[in-house]
Design an enzyme around this catalytic site. Structure first.
Site, PDB file in Angstrom:
ATOM      1  N   ASP A  54      -3.361  13.203  25.485  1.00 22.12           N
ATOM      2  CA  ASP A  54      -4.503  12.810  24.670  1.00 22.12           C
ATOM      3  C   ASP A  54      -4.902  11.352  24.934  1.00 22.12           C
ATOM      4  OD1 ASP A  54      -5.455  14.301  21.875  1.00 22.12           O
ATOM      5  OD2 ASP A  54      -5.976  12.169  22.028  1.00 22.12           O
TER       6      ASP A  54
ATOM      7  N   ASN B  40     -15.588  19.301  18.601  1.00 19.25           N
ATOM      8  CA  ASN B  40     -15.243  20.728  18.586  1.00 19.25           C
ATOM      9  C   ASN B  40     -16.272  21.522  17.793  1.00 19.25           C
ATOM     10  OD1 ASN B  40     -12.578  20.655  19.974  1.00 19.25           O
ATOM     11  ND2 ASN B  40     -12.136  19.277  18.284  1.00 19.25           N
ATOM     12  N   SER B  41     -16.624  21.024  16.621  1.00 18.75           N
ATOM     13  CA  SER B  41     -17.592  21.732  15.787  1.00 18.75           C
ATOM     14  C   SER B  41     -18.942  21.816  16.488  1.00 18.75           C
ATOM     15  CB  SER B  41     -17.748  21.035  14.434  1.00 18.75           C
ATOM     16  OG  SER B  41     -16.535  21.114  13.724  1.00 18.75           O
TER      17      SER B  41
ATOM     18  N   ALA C  28     -15.616   8.247  14.044  1.00 18.98           N
ATOM     19  CA  ALA C  28     -15.276   8.455  15.466  1.00 18.98           C
ATOM     20  C   ALA C  28     -16.561   8.372  16.314  1.00 18.98           C
ATOM     21  CB  ALA C  28     -14.525   9.776  15.650  1.00 18.98           C
TER      22      ALA C  28
ATOM     23  N   HIS D 201      -7.761  17.697  17.763  1.00 16.82           N
ATOM     24  CA  HIS D 201      -7.202  17.493  19.105  1.00 16.82           C
ATOM     25  C   HIS D 201      -6.234  18.623  19.449  1.00 16.82           C
ATOM     26  CE1 HIS D 201      -8.492  13.148  19.646  1.00 16.82           C
ATOM     27  NE2 HIS D 201      -8.891  13.464  18.429  1.00 16.82           N
TER      28      HIS D 201
ATOM     29  N   ALA E 267     -11.667  27.122   6.646  1.00 18.35           N
ATOM     30  CA  ALA E 267     -12.544  28.283   6.894  1.00 18.35           C
ATOM     31  C   ALA E 267     -12.327  28.795   8.317  1.00 18.35           C
ATOM     32  CB  ALA E 267     -14.005  27.857   6.738  1.00 18.35           C
TER      33      ALA E 267
HETATM   34  N1  UDP Z   1     -11.980  23.909  11.611  1.00 16.73           N
HETATM   35  C1  UDP Z   1     -11.852  25.200  11.137  1.00 16.73           C
HETATM   36  N2  UDP Z   1     -11.976  25.402   9.790  1.00 16.73           N
HETATM   37  C2  UDP Z   1     -12.234  24.392   8.911  1.00 16.73           C
HETATM   38  C3  UDP Z   1     -12.375  23.079   9.412  1.00 16.73           C
HETATM   39  C4  UDP Z   1     -12.251  22.877  10.772  1.00 16.73           C
HETATM   40  O1  UDP Z   1     -11.606  26.139  11.905  1.00 16.73           O
HETATM   41  O2  UDP Z   1     -12.354  24.670   7.711  1.00 16.73           O
HETATM   42  C5  UDP Z   1     -11.794  23.669  13.065  1.00 16.73           C
HETATM   43  C6  UDP Z   1     -13.107  23.675  13.815  1.00 16.73           C
HETATM   44  O3  UDP Z   1     -13.431  24.977  14.251  1.00 16.73           O
HETATM   45  C7  UDP Z   1     -12.815  22.710  14.953  1.00 16.73           C
HETATM   46  C8  UDP Z   1     -11.799  21.751  14.371  1.00 16.73           C
HETATM   47  O4  UDP Z   1     -11.238  22.394  13.241  1.00 16.73           O
HETATM   48  O5  UDP Z   1     -12.227  23.417  16.033  1.00 16.73           O
HETATM   49  C9  UDP Z   1     -12.405  20.435  13.911  1.00 16.73           C
HETATM   50  O6  UDP Z   1     -12.635  19.637  15.023  1.00 16.73           O
HETATM   51  P1  UDP Z   1     -13.854  18.625  15.101  1.00 16.73           P
HETATM   52  O7  UDP Z   1     -13.749  17.936  16.418  1.00 16.73           O
HETATM   53  O8  UDP Z   1     -15.110  19.321  14.855  1.00 16.73           O
HETATM   54  O9  UDP Z   1     -13.655  17.637  13.893  1.00 16.73           O
HETATM   55  P2  UDP Z   1     -12.424  16.754  13.343  1.00 16.73           P
HETATM   56  O10 UDP Z   1     -11.686  17.614  12.412  1.00 16.73           O
HETATM   57  O11 UDP Z   1     -11.608  16.343  14.547  1.00 16.73           O
HETATM   58  O12 UDP Z   1     -13.104  15.620  12.660  1.00 16.73           O
END
Ligand code: UDP
Length: 483
Positions: A124, A368-369, A387, A21, A347
């Site tokens: 949010d 986001n991913s 989620a 978020h 990463a």
């Molecule tokens: N992310 C990253 N590196 C990692 C893990 C996650 O940059 O090793 C970033 C990814 O690019 C995204 C966010 O963290 O922007 C994860 O958001 P997402 O909605 O995909 O999943 P959540 O973590 O909320 O389950």
């Protein structure tokens, strides 16, 4: 001196303290700041360090973003002192405490609004009370869900029509009613507060209720990605919404992509890119399950063996707590030397996804991913966990047809009781996506077109650029009429 009505528009952003978020809301806040809006991000002391370097760098380029702190009551609710981010939550008990702490932010949030008097609050979805608190001061509240139009339409349909009420078993498929496509789901794939149709969770209800009364919804999406759902959300559901994504495109250069995304990467970004440079186009699989560690050792070992069996090069990002038991199969790293790159920790996901050698992404379907993968033109292997991720999976596999499901059937928030995906299923999905069959090529070509549409959407004259302009203009008019 400007009159009050003509003074600069001030928008306060209040993200949930969770990387999934924080990251898109910070990107969004930067987009507003780049358009000349005064921007303040509200966050807790321990989340501030995630934001400060970004703000500092922007300041060097003349973009000013303020940070305002709000104290997080971790100790009062029985959480460890240093627990201010959802990534530290590892069991249901901690989650309840975290949600309780979030609710306790209502009063200090009200005090901050009273003092700051912004012209708009982008808060949010996890702060449903923000609509009423902002309303007390005549401030419009915009909600940020961090998900797609598709997901909000599906959730609305499930809450409204309860199609899962007359289904015999959790695994029996039902059709999601009154949405533009024929989408099948099972109860087992729904978030737990939606699973029981007779008792849709209080929290879910309060979010929905707050959404209906707020000023509108800000979407990290673009019109051309899901036009039928953008229309459905606005016309059939009657909601005001602005799509301004992909907000990750606000990060332009290497440093921004490498260092602005949540945490510091656990690998040197240049080394990572050099490794990718040595591989063929579209040959590497990127494996990453978001910002929350959610797998036990047994599952991690199956993933390792599945990747090894597939024979495709990979980058695998694994978030684990340091004290956890060993989980790699014997000799794995030696055998994978040159073939697989293991990132133990965070990463640089956006940088990796945008590299031409990356040809597939095994993702948990966090929005986001998912959206970063689409924006980079990379097809997916979908492995939803919790989620609204199973809903995102449907968008990827059934609507857009740019991904292959690994076959998960059951929603589960924590690793306890999580369905085990065996190495064979992993290898099968990887081979189907990476071995250039006809279906995989169609997916690659489709997601490539979406990548181009995403790029056009944020350019001057594009749909997301225009919607952000429209929103800022709307808020300026509102500010004038409120004086
Ligand atoms: N992310 C990253 N590196 C990692 C893990 C996650 O940059 O090793 C970033 C990814 O690019 C995204 C966010 O963290 O922007 C994860 O958001 P997402 O909605 O995909 O999943 P959540 O973590 O909320 O389950």
């Amino acid at each position: 001196m400007d009159s009050v009505a003509d003074a600069r528009l001030h928008v306060l952003f209040f993200p949930l303290m969770a990387q999934g978020h924080l990251i898109p809301i910070i990107d969004t806040a930067r987009l507003f700041a780049m358009r000349g809006v005064k921007v303040t991000i509200l966050t807790t002391p321990l989340n501030r360090p995630h934001i400060s370097p970004i703000v500092q760098r922007d300041r060097n380029f003349g973009v000013e973003i303020g940070i305002q702190q709000i104290r997080f009551p971790s100790v009062e609710v029985g959480l460890p002192e240093n627990c201010e981010n959802a990534s530290s939550i590892s069991d249901p008990e901690m989650l309840l405490k975290f949600l309780k702490a979030i609710n306790m932010l209502q009063q200090p949030f009200e005090e901050i609004l009273q003092e700051q008097r912004p012209d708009c609050v982008v808060a949010d979805m996890f702060f449903p009370w923000a609509t009423d608190v902002a309303g007390k001061f005549g401030i419009p509240r915009i909600v940020f869900h961090g998900s797609s139009f598709f997901s909000l339409c599906v959730q609305d349909s499930l809450s409204r029509y309860k199609p899962h009420a007359n289904i015999a078993s959790d695994l029996e498929a039902f059709v999601v009613p009154c949405i533009p496509d024929q989408i099948e789901m099972t109860s087992s794939q729904l978030p737990d507060d939606l699973q029981d149709p007779n008792n849709i969770g209080e929290f879910h209800k309060s979010i929905w209720n707050s959404d209906e009364r707020c000023y509108g919804t800000l979407m990290n999406s673009f019109y051309e990605l899901e036009p039928a759902y953008a229309e459905h959300y606005r016309k059939a559901m009657g909601r005001k919404a602005w799509h301004i994504g992909p907000v990750s495109f606000s990060n332009m250069d290497f440093t921004e992509k490498a260092q602005k995304r949540g945490n510091r990467a656990a690998i040197d970004e240049h080394e990572c890119l050099r490794w990718l440079d040595s591989k063929e186009p579209n040959s590497v699989l990127f494996v990453c399950f978001g910002s929350m560690p959610r797998f036990n050792s047994t599952q991690l070992r199956e993933i390792a063996m599945g990747l090894e069996d597939s024979g495709h090069p990979f980058i695998w990002a694994v978030l684990r707590k340091a004290e956890e038991e060993p989980w790699l199969p014997d000799g794995f790293e030696e055998r994978m030397e040159g073939k697989g790159l293991l990132v133990r920790g965070w990463a640089p996901q956006v940088l990796i996804l945008e590299h031409p050698s990356v040809g597939g992404f095994v993702t948990h379907c966090g929005w986001n991913s998912t959206f970063e993968s689409i924006s980079a033109g990379v097809p997916m292997i979908t492995w939803p966990l919790f989620a609204e991720q199973f809903i995102n999976e449907k968008l990827v596999t059934m609507v857009l047809k740019i991904g292959i499901a690994v076959g998960i059937k059951t929603w589960s928030l924590f690793s306890e009781g999580k369905e085990l995906v065996k190495r064979d299923a992993i290898t099968k999905a990887v081979t189907s996506l990476m071995d250039s069959g006809e279906e995989a090529e169609q997916m690659r070509s489709k997601v490539g077109e979406l990548k181009e549409s995403a790029r056009r959407a944020v350019e001057k004259g594009g749909s997301s650029y225009a919607d952000l302009t429209a929103l800022i203009e709307d808020l300026r008019l509102h500010k004038r009429s409120a004086v």
